[in-house]
Structures are given as C-alpha cells and as structure tokens.
Design a protein around this motif. Structure first.
Motif, PDB file in Angstrom:
ATOM      1  N   HIS A   1       0.807  -1.224   0.000  1.00  0.00           N
ATOM      2  CA  HIS A   1       0.000   0.000   0.000  1.00  0.00           C
ATOM      3  C   HIS A   1       0.840   1.274   0.000  1.00  0.00           C
ATOM      4  O   HIS A   1       0.448   2.265  -0.589  1.00  0.00           O
ATOM      5  CB  HIS A   1      -0.966  -0.012   1.184  1.00  0.00           C
ATOM      6  CG  HIS A   1      -0.290  -0.117   2.503  1.00  0.00           C
ATOM      7  ND1 HIS A   1       0.361  -1.269   2.914  1.00  0.00           N
ATOM      8  CD2 HIS A   1      -0.117   0.785   3.498  1.00  0.00           C
ATOM      9  CE1 HIS A   1       0.875  -1.077   4.106  1.00  0.00           C
ATOM     10  NE2 HIS A   1       0.603   0.160   4.482  1.00  0.00           N
ATOM     11  N   LEU A   2       2.005   1.261   0.631  1.00  0.00           N
ATOM     12  CA  LEU A   2       2.844   2.461   0.658  1.00  0.00           C
ATOM     13  C   LEU A   2       3.363   2.799  -0.739  1.00  0.00           C
ATOM     14  O   LEU A   2       3.507   3.969  -1.085  1.00  0.00           O
ATOM     15  CB  LEU A   2       4.004   2.285   1.638  1.00  0.00           C
ATOM     16  CG  LEU A   2       3.592   2.058   3.102  1.00  0.00           C
ATOM     17  CD1 LEU A   2       4.822   1.826   3.966  1.00  0.00           C
ATOM     18  CD2 LEU A   2       2.756   3.213   3.630  1.00  0.00           C
ATOM     19  N   ASP A   3       3.612   1.759  -1.543  1.00  0.00           N
ATOM     20  CA  ASP A   3       4.052   1.963  -2.925  1.00  0.00           C
ATOM     21  C   ASP A   3       2.962   2.611  -3.772  1.00  0.00           C
ATOM     22  O   ASP A   3       3.237   3.138  -4.852  1.00  0.00           O
ATOM     23  CB  ASP A   3       4.442   0.629  -3.579  1.00  0.00           C
ATOM     24  CG  ASP A   3       5.587  -0.052  -2.874  1.00  0.00           C
ATOM     25  OD1 ASP A   3       6.413   0.650  -2.246  1.00  0.00           O
ATOM     26  OD2 ASP A   3       5.669  -1.292  -2.938  1.00  0.00           O
ATOM     27  N   GLN A   4       1.737   2.559  -3.301  1.00  0.00           N
ATOM     28  CA  GLN A   4       0.583   3.104  -4.033  1.00  0.00           C
ATOM     29  C   GLN A   4       0.131   4.447  -3.461  1.00  0.00           C
ATOM     30  O   GLN A   4      -0.959   4.915  -3.782  1.00  0.00           O
ATOM     31  CB  GLN A   4      -0.587   2.111  -3.978  1.00  0.00           C
ATOM     32  CG  GLN A   4      -0.254   0.741  -4.511  1.00  0.00           C
ATOM     33  CD  GLN A   4       0.192   0.773  -5.958  1.00  0.00           C
ATOM     34  OE1 GLN A   4      -0.409   1.460  -6.778  1.00  0.00           O
ATOM     35  NE2 GLN A   4       1.241   0.040  -6.277  1.00  0.00           N
ATOM     36  N   GLY A   5       0.958   5.033  -2.597  1.00  0.00           N
ATOM     37  CA  GLY A   5       0.603   6.319  -1.998  1.00  0.00           C
ATOM     38  C   GLY A   5      -0.276   6.192  -0.774  1.00  0.00           C
ATOM     39  O   GLY A   5      -0.813   7.193  -0.290  1.00  0.00           O
ATOM     40  N   GLY A   6      -0.429   4.986  -0.253  1.00  0.00           N
ATOM     41  CA  GLY A   6      -1.248   4.769   0.927  1.00  0.00           C
ATOM     42  C   GLY A   6      -0.503   5.077   2.213  1.00  0.00           C
ATOM     43  O   GLY A   6       0.664   5.479   2.196  1.00  0.00           O
ATOM     44  N   THR A   7      -1.181   4.875   3.319  1.00  0.00           N
ATOM     45  CA  THR A   7      -0.604   5.156   4.628  1.00  0.00           C
ATOM     46  C   THR A   7      -0.877   4.001   5.578  1.00  0.00           C
ATOM     47  O   THR A   7      -1.656   3.100   5.278  1.00  0.00           O
ATOM     48  CB  THR A   7      -1.197   6.451   5.221  1.00  0.00           C
ATOM     49  OG1 THR A   7      -2.613   6.264   5.418  1.00  0.00           O
ATOM     50  CG2 THR A   7      -0.963   7.645   4.332  1.00  0.00           C
TER      51      THR A   7
END
Length: 133
Positions: free
Chosen positions: A97-103
């Motif tokens: 998810h972090l690679d997708q701009g998530g948190t």
C-alpha cells in the motif's frame, strides 16, 4: 454432415461447455469465499465503520463499504471491480500500500498476513468484477 462428424462436434461442444461451467464455478463468491476471510481476519477491528480507516466489515456493511468505495488512506478505490491492481484493499493486505501512496500498516495490523491463497482468491473475485454473490 456425417453422423460421425456430428457426434464429434457434439462431444467437443459438451467438453467446452463443461470446462466453462467448471471455470465459472471456480470463481470466488463474495458470501461464500470473501466474506468469511474478512470475518476471520478483519472484522474484530473493522465492525461499524466508525473505527480508524472508516471501514465497516460487519456482514450487512462489508460489500457496500468495499466495492466502488473511496479509501480514506489512498486516492484508490478500496475495491475497483475488474481491476485487482487498482484496488487498495489488496495492496493494504499484501503490504504494498505504501508503494501506491497509501498510509498506515499492512493489514491485519499486528496479526499474521493473509495467505497467498487468500490474496489470490480476493484478486480473482475482484478480477471477476467483484460480484455481490
């Protein structure tokens, strides 16, 4: 057309029909396959939608809270029917998810990750259009 040719074509048609039926039967169903995974791994923290992340996974809420629903942690939809790679839920569960701009952290937080088989089943369900079946 000879009788033998007709028999061969019928046999081939039956074979293809049977294979297609088995392929459809193998597609994961929300109620039978997906919801139980969510109930076993996620609902203890995501019940009503009032919890962090705004995601309620009680059986009466889960489908509407997931499919075509905006994520509060990403610009992605939680589940985008037909597009597993564009569905934040899969990234959140896979830890990408972090690679997708998530948190935030990988889910389920503080618990073992979902198995590859469970993630694949979720991916297949989304790829099939995320039906409410």
């Amino acid at each position: 057309m000879t009788l033998q040719l007709l028999k061969t074509q019928l046999a081939l048609g039956l074979f293809v029909f049977t294979c297609l039926g088995e392929a459809r039967a193998a597609e994961p169903a929300f109620g039978k396959d997906i919801l139980p995974v969510l109930q076993q791994n996620c609902v203890s923290c995501h019940i009503t939608g009032e919890e962090l992340g705004g995601l309620g996974l009680a059986p009466s809420l889960a489908y509407d809270q997931l499919v075509n629903a905006d994520s509060q942690q990403s610009s992605m939809l939680r589940v985008k029917p037909g597009a597993p790679d564009e569905s934040y839920l899969l990234h959140k569960l896979a830890g990408t998810h972090l690679d997708q701009g998530g948190t935030g952290g990988r889910m389920p937080l503080g618990l073992p990750a979902l198995s590859d088989a469970q993630l694949e089943q979720l991916s297949q369900w989304i790829a099939a259009g995320a039906p409410n079946n």
